[in-house]
Design a protein around this motif. Structure first.
Motif, mmCIF file in Angstrom:
data_model
loop_
_atom_site.group_PDB
_atom_site.id
_atom_site.type_symbol
_atom_site.label_atom_id
_atom_site.label_comp_id
_atom_site.label_asym_id
_atom_site.label_seq_id
_atom_site.Cartn_x
_atom_site.Cartn_y
_atom_site.Cartn_z
ATOM 1 N N HIS A 4 43.965 40.684 65.861
ATOM 2 C CA HIS A 4 42.782 40.678 65.004
ATOM 3 C C HIS A 4 41.647 39.869 65.606
ATOM 4 C CE1 HIS A 4 45.144 42.670 61.989
ATOM 5 N NE2 HIS A 4 46.093 41.785 62.180
ATOM 6 N N LYS A 5 42.033 38.783 66.250
ATOM 7 C CA LYS A 5 40.992 37.879 66.745
ATOM 8 C C LYS A 5 41.315 37.465 68.175
ATOM 9 C CE LYS A 5 40.425 33.641 64.944
ATOM 10 N NZ LYS A 5 40.218 32.588 63.953
ATOM 11 N N ALA A 6 40.352 37.593 69.062
ATOM 12 C CA ALA A 6 40.546 37.172 70.454
ATOM 13 C C ALA A 6 39.335 36.362 70.878
ATOM 14 C CB ALA A 6 40.706 38.392 71.354
ATOM 15 N N GLN A 7 39.578 35.119 71.271
ATOM 16 C CA GLN A 7 38.453 34.255 71.636
ATOM 17 C C GLN A 7 38.679 33.649 73.007
ATOM 18 O OE1 GLN A 7 39.830 32.038 68.104
ATOM 19 N NE2 GLN A 7 37.666 31.490 67.857
ATOM 20 N N ASN A 41 41.341 43.420 78.118
ATOM 21 C CA ASN A 41 40.321 43.947 77.200
ATOM 22 C C ASN A 41 40.879 45.093 76.356
ATOM 23 O OD1 ASN A 41 38.510 42.130 78.233
ATOM 24 N ND2 ASN A 41 37.567 43.572 79.656
ATOM 25 N N THR A 44 43.353 43.663 73.664
ATOM 26 C CA THR A 44 42.702 42.918 72.575
ATOM 27 C C THR A 44 41.695 43.784 71.822
ATOM 28 O OG1 THR A 44 40.993 42.123 74.088
ATOM 29 C CG2 THR A 44 42.898 40.685 73.750
ATOM 30 N N GLY A 45 41.283 44.897 72.413
ATOM 31 C CA GLY A 45 40.272 45.734 71.779
ATOM 32 C C GLY A 45 38.872 45.130 71.878
ATOM 33 N N HIS A 46 38.681 44.180 72.823
ATOM 34 C CA HIS A 46 37.365 43.571 73.047
ATOM 35 C C HIS A 46 36.889 43.939 74.444
ATOM 36 C CE1 HIS A 46 37.207 40.298 69.806
ATOM 37 N NE2 HIS A 46 38.202 41.125 69.500
ATOM 38 N N ALA A 47 35.965 44.887 74.527
ATOM 39 C CA ALA A 47 35.575 45.436 75.827
ATOM 40 C C ALA A 47 35.090 44.382 76.823
ATOM 41 C CB ALA A 47 34.519 46.494 75.621
ATOM 42 N N LEU A 49 35.663 41.008 76.900
ATOM 43 C CA LEU A 49 36.329 39.696 76.839
ATOM 44 C C LEU A 49 36.599 39.141 78.237
ATOM 45 C CD1 LEU A 49 37.479 37.794 74.623
ATOM 46 C CD2 LEU A 49 39.695 38.871 75.002
ATOM 47 N N PHE A 65 42.659 33.059 76.718
ATOM 48 C CA PHE A 65 42.062 33.683 75.537
ATOM 49 C C PHE A 65 42.986 33.410 74.364
ATOM 50 C CE2 PHE A 65 40.774 36.068 79.282
ATOM 51 C CZ PHE A 65 39.395 36.070 79.141
#
Ligand SMILES: Nc1nc2c(ncn2[C@@H]2O[C@H](COP(=O)(O)OP(=O)(O)OP(=O)(O)O)[C@@H](O)[C@H]2O)c(=O)[nH]1
Ligand SMILES: [Mg+2]
Length: 199
Positions: A4-7, A41, A44-47, A49, A65
């Motif tokens: 849900h969340k990737a930082q 990427n 995580t679904g974050h292009a 990241l 991450f």
């Protein structure tokens, strides 16, 4: 497992700088340009990241991450980038080996190999080292969108037979494409298992 969340948390130049908390690292390694950052990427679904590049040697530090405040996904520099200078190569190897072999946070290592290539000495040697040192690892064949189903099957068979010349038992094997997202569920389920098995 869903992410849900990737930082982005931090980039470390050496193992002593990695986050000092008790959360576990799931790390990705492999030759330069094999698709480590792209896979991170995709998972995580974050292009944007992890930084992706057509130029090998893009990732030069240990990048952490934080995933769902629960574990770290780790992007490592590629090994075996032939065009880097010897001193840069040595520095990378030191950084990678120190982290992979000695960092207590390092919980499971996915070693990526390009599904199009025949088994490469540098990867086989690296598996040998991981085996001797008792580092838990799996093999991820990348860029499978660039092969037909028949070619992929042939390459996997060839790879398995090469491994079986040295190993009695094969490590877990995955096939992925960051382009069409194949293999995503399998890797995420395996990560979940790794995180729960030893909790
Ligand atoms: N067709 C296809 N191209 C991919 C795939 N994964 C990565 N690529 C491409 O391969 C190149 C390298 O990808 P990266 O993810 O930067 O590779 P890396 O292993 O992180 O590279 P370094 O950080 O330099 O070691 C980029 O041009 C990507 O777009 C894939 O699954 N399919
Ligand atoms: Mg990278």
């Amino acid at each position: 497992m869903q992410i849900h969340k990737a930082q982005f948390r931090c980039s470390s130049q050496r193992t002593s700088q990695v986050p000092a908390d008790a959360l576990r690292d799931i790390a990705f390694i492999g030759r330069s340009n094999v698709g480590k950052s792209s896979l991170i990427n995709m998972l995580t679904g974050h292009a944007g990241l992890a930084k992706v590049s057509g130029t090998p040697g893009k990732t030069r530090l240990i990048n952490h991450f934080l995933i769902d405040d629960r574990w770290y996904l780790v992007d490592l520099p590629g090994y075996g980038y032939a065009r880097a200078s010897r001193s840069v190569r040595n520095e990378f190897s030191r950084l990678i080996l120190d982290y992979v072999l000695r960092c207590e946070k390092m919980h499971f290592l996915y070693v990526l190999v390009d599904a199009r290539l025949e088994p490469q000495r540098i990867d086989l040697d690296f598996f040998g080292l991981l085996g001797r040192e008792g580092v838990p690892f799996g093999i991820v064949f990348t860029k499978i969108d660039k092969l037909s189903a028949a070619q992929l099957r042939r390459n996997l068979d060839r790879y398995r037979s090469t491994l079986l010349e040295q190993w009695e038992e094969l490590p877990p094997i995955f096939c992925v494409s960051s382009a069409d997202r194949r293999g995503r569920e399998e890797i995420l389920a395996h990560i979940e298992k790794c995180l729960t098995d030893c909790s």
